[in-house]
Design an enzyme around this catalytic site. Structure first.
Site, PDB file in Angstrom:
ATOM      1  N   ASP A   1     -23.098 -46.765  45.516  1.00  0.00           N
ATOM      2  CA  ASP A   1     -21.859 -47.159  46.170  1.00  0.00           C
ATOM      3  C   ASP A   1     -20.772 -47.520  45.156  1.00  0.00           C
ATOM      4  O   ASP A   1     -19.619 -47.728  45.520  1.00  0.00           O
ATOM      5  CB  ASP A   1     -22.075 -48.299  47.169  1.00  0.00           C
ATOM      6  CG  ASP A   1     -22.676 -49.554  46.551  1.00  0.00           C
ATOM      7  OD1 ASP A   1     -22.919 -49.576  45.329  1.00  0.00           O
ATOM      8  OD2 ASP A   1     -22.918 -50.526  47.310  1.00  0.00           O
TER       9      ASP A   1
ATOM     10  N   GLU B   1     -30.441 -55.925  37.968  1.00  0.00           N
ATOM     11  CA  GLU B   1     -29.131 -55.740  37.333  1.00  0.00           C
ATOM     12  C   GLU B   1     -28.629 -57.032  36.712  1.00  0.00           C
ATOM     13  O   GLU B   1     -28.568 -58.080  37.366  1.00  0.00           O
ATOM     14  CB  GLU B   1     -28.107 -55.226  38.345  1.00  0.00           C
ATOM     15  CG  GLU B   1     -26.718 -55.021  37.725  1.00  0.00           C
ATOM     16  CD  GLU B   1     -25.738 -54.308  38.629  1.00  0.00           C
ATOM     17  OE1 GLU B   1     -24.560 -54.208  38.230  1.00  0.00           O
ATOM     18  OE2 GLU B   1     -26.141 -53.853  39.708  1.00  0.00           O
TER      19      GLU B   1
END
Length: 264
Positions: free
Chosen positions: A43, A181
């Protein structure tokens, strides 16, 4: 038959997993020919392809559009598609329906969603519908309005503990892998050792089971900003700008096209 979910899971502790984020036919074809294991239709295309300042605006239809292009360029890699903001957060029924649309309309192999224990029922139901799910912990960009910045997560003891616990929750919910992340490398290493599914790091050190970078970042095509974890393996934007300048100069000087590029 390309790379499968069981093959990715079997690489845990045996072989590093290579994942690239790509958004179109050409970049996906290049990544696939280079032999990556997974291509993620992220995204992040909201920023890289649409010029937005976060991932939040991108829609399910836009994700499907880009995933179709990626699918057209891939022969071997496993294709995972991000579920965008508010495509799964409201309730699990809507989440299953959106995940099903993504899988059915694009021909991809799996979906990815952000978040921890709060999404266990959602993951359970998506997996029960026959759709493989990749998890995502640490810095979760869809939560940027809560975080307030893109700084690393899990640096304080309480947050690190929650991320580590959430990894177990995701594993037990049925994810086949987890993206970590922007977390400290020691935390990523601890999580990698504590879960049975592969971890894929981005800004999480070398001790995860694999790594992911964005195609446009690693090739130097996108330079609006450069996170600490990005390594430039090429500088293609600079080369492209110089090439277009040369083209413009030749057109203005009537040096292009020559007979070589003309029908006689």
């Amino acid at each position: 038959m390309g790379v499968s979910v069981p093959e990715i899971m079997a690489k845990k502790g045996r072989e590093k997993i290579v994942m690239i984020t790509a958004y179109d036919y050409t970049s996906a074809r290049i990544a696939d020919e280079a032999g990556v294991d997974i291509i993620l239709v992220g995204d992040s295309l909201a920023m890289v392809m649409q010029g937005k300042n976060s991932t939040i605006p991108v829609t399910v239809d836009e994700m499907i559009y880009h995933a179709k292009m990626v699918k057209a360029g891939v022969k071997n890699a496993l294709i995972v598609v991000d579920m965008p903001f508010m495509s799964y957060q409201a309730d699990y029924v809507e989440a299953v329906r959106n995940a099903g649309r993504i899988l059915k309309e694009t021909g991809c192999d799996a979906v990815k969603l952000e978040g921890g224990r709060e999404f266990v029922p959602t993951i359970n139901n998506i997996v029960a519908a026959g759709i493989p799910v990749m998890g995502h912990l640490g810095l979760t960009p869809q939560s940027i309005n809560i975080f307030g910045s893109y700084k690393a997560r899990g640096r304080d003891e309480a947050e690190a503990k929650k991320i580590k616990e959430d990894a177990k929750f995701l594993q037990d919910a049925g994810v086949f892998s987890i993206v970590l992340e922007s977390v400290p490398k020691h935390l990523a290493a601890e999580i990698t050792q504590s879960v049975k599914v592969p971890t894929i790091g981005i800004g999480a050190g070398v001790l995860t089971d694999g790594q992911v970078l964005v195609f446009h970042d690693m090739l130097g095509l996108f330079d609006d900003f450069k996170p600490k974890f990005v390594k430039r393996y090429a500088h293609l934007k600079k080369d492209a700008v110089e090439a277009v300048k040369q083209y413009a100069e030749e057109v203005r000087a009537a040096k292009f096209p020559t007979d070589e590029h003309s029908y006689l």
